[in-house]
Write a protein that holds these residues in place. Structure first.
Motif, mmCIF file in Angstrom:
data_model
loop_
_atom_site.group_PDB
_atom_site.id
_atom_site.type_symbol
_atom_site.label_atom_id
_atom_site.label_comp_id
_atom_site.label_asym_id
_atom_site.label_seq_id
_atom_site.Cartn_x
_atom_site.Cartn_y
_atom_site.Cartn_z
ATOM 1 N N SER A 78 12.659 41.817 -12.509
ATOM 2 C CA SER A 78 13.115 43.000 -11.785
ATOM 3 C C SER A 78 13.016 42.741 -10.286
ATOM 4 O O SER A 78 12.286 41.830 -9.854
ATOM 5 C CB SER A 78 12.247 44.201 -12.143
ATOM 6 N N LYS A 111 11.402 44.394 -8.190
ATOM 7 C CA LYS A 111 9.999 44.594 -7.834
ATOM 8 C C LYS A 111 9.183 43.335 -8.090
ATOM 9 O O LYS A 111 8.339 42.945 -7.268
ATOM 10 C CB LYS A 111 9.422 45.761 -8.632
ATOM 11 N N THR A 151 9.965 40.698 -5.503
ATOM 12 C CA THR A 151 9.282 41.031 -4.249
ATOM 13 C C THR A 151 7.816 40.627 -4.313
ATOM 14 O O THR A 151 7.253 40.140 -3.331
ATOM 15 C CB THR A 151 9.397 42.542 -3.960
ATOM 16 N N LYS A 152 7.209 40.804 -5.487
ATOM 17 C CA LYS A 152 5.807 40.409 -5.651
ATOM 18 C C LYS A 152 5.640 38.901 -5.463
ATOM 19 O O LYS A 152 4.646 38.444 -4.873
ATOM 20 C CB LYS A 152 5.291 40.835 -7.022
ATOM 21 N N LYS A 166 5.676 38.285 -1.762
ATOM 22 C CA LYS A 166 4.429 38.722 -1.137
ATOM 23 C C LYS A 166 3.290 37.771 -1.476
ATOM 24 O O LYS A 166 2.430 37.472 -0.625
ATOM 25 C CB LYS A 166 4.079 40.142 -1.586
ATOM 26 N N GLU A 175 6.225 40.569 -16.789
ATOM 27 C CA GLU A 175 5.771 41.141 -15.521
ATOM 28 C C GLU A 175 4.429 41.858 -15.610
ATOM 29 O O GLU A 175 3.657 41.855 -14.653
ATOM 30 C CB GLU A 175 6.836 42.083 -14.959
ATOM 31 N N GLU A 221 -0.814 39.533 -9.269
ATOM 32 C CA GLU A 221 -0.947 40.976 -9.072
ATOM 33 C C GLU A 221 -2.058 41.293 -8.072
ATOM 34 O O GLU A 221 -1.884 42.112 -7.159
ATOM 35 C CB GLU A 221 -1.243 41.648 -10.410
ATOM 36 N N ASP A 268 -0.462 43.680 0.430
ATOM 37 C CA ASP A 268 -0.002 45.045 0.726
ATOM 38 C C ASP A 268 -1.015 45.780 1.608
ATOM 39 O O ASP A 268 -0.648 46.485 2.550
ATOM 40 C CB ASP A 268 0.213 45.834 -0.563
#
Length: 255
Positions: free
Chosen positions: A67, A69, A72-73, A76, A104, A116, A123
């Motif tokens: 996904s 998201k 993006t993880k 990051k 995921e 994670e 973040d």
């Protein structure tokens, strides 16, 4: 013998390495930035060039299994600069592409859980930079700030500051990584500069910043001190919300 894949340290470079791994069907590899590589007699190393087209193919290909998201993880996690994070990202990509279902949220896998946890740290640092950046108006009309974040979060901060200060030219410079993001009223650009070593010294402020800026900083410092209630001071709580490593960049802590 493990194959060491060296790259330039950019995210595009890392994706180029991933392309190379699949192109050559490599199994046992370790990815490392050029600047961190130390030659030895036991490993075979290959320098992988950053190739935009190949990096783009990898990034687009991941959309079939991940996904937005999750992608993006991965970005990051890369910005965390954590030791061997490249190998964890490669593991994540390999597992995602080979799995028949989404991986995921498979936090029983220690590598996915590591991604994670790393993303949460990045973040947190990103949001702290949003809050703790202190601009100073230079004599050439640019709002300037220096930072030294734990992680390479400036690319994540760009949108926040572009939106919040859309009518001002500003520059946020990462002293630890020697690059900055500059907004010229149109777009945000990545730049590198040779900054004077004394630019953050209070006794040299008049060289670089406007008189009004210096007076405003003194006013803010005095207001901050006078508004503190000594009897209610809680240093532990204060440090929890504003860690000491940020203090040297805060106007209210300078004078």
């Amino acid at each position: 013998m493990k194959t060491i894949l060296k790259y330039d340290g950019s995210f595009e470079g890392l994706l180029s390495v991933v392309f190379y791994v699949y192109e050559h069907k490599l199994k046992e590899v370790s990815i490392i930035k050029d600047k961190h590589y130390e030659p030895n007699f036991f490993d075979h190393s290959i320098a992988i060039l950053s190739e935009p087209k190949k990096a783009k193919r990898v990034w687009q290909g991941l959309s079939k299994k991940l996904s937005p998201k999750a992608k993006t993880k991965l970005y990051k996690a890369f910005l965390s600069e954590t030791l061997k994070i490249e190998n964890t990202i490669l593991y994540y990509i390999r597992k995602a592409l080979s799995a028949s279902v989404s991986i995921e949220n498979d936090f029983t896998d220690s590598e996915i859980l590591h991604i994670e946890k790393t993303v949460k740290k990045v973040d947190r640092e990103k949001h702290r930079m949003d809050a703790f950046v202190r601009f100073q108006l230079t004599k050439d009309g640019i709002y300037f700030a220096t930072v030294e974040p734990d992680f390479d979060v400036l690319p994540l901060n760009a949108r926040h500051f572009k939106t919040r200060y859309a009518d001002q030219r500003w520059l946020i410079y990462d002293l630890k990584r020697n690059y900055g993001i500059f907004y010229d009223l149109l777009e945000v650009q990545t730049i590198t500069l040779e900054l004077a070593k004394d630019i953050n010294r209070g006794d040299k402020a008049s060289i670089y910043f406007t008189y009004e800026e210096i007076e405003f900083q003194k006013l803010w410092f005095n207001y901050f001190n006078s508004s503190n209630i000594v009897s209610r001071k809680n240093i532990k709580l204060h440090i929890k919300h504003i860690p000491k490593r940020y203090w040297k960049f805060l106007t209210e802590k300078k004078f």
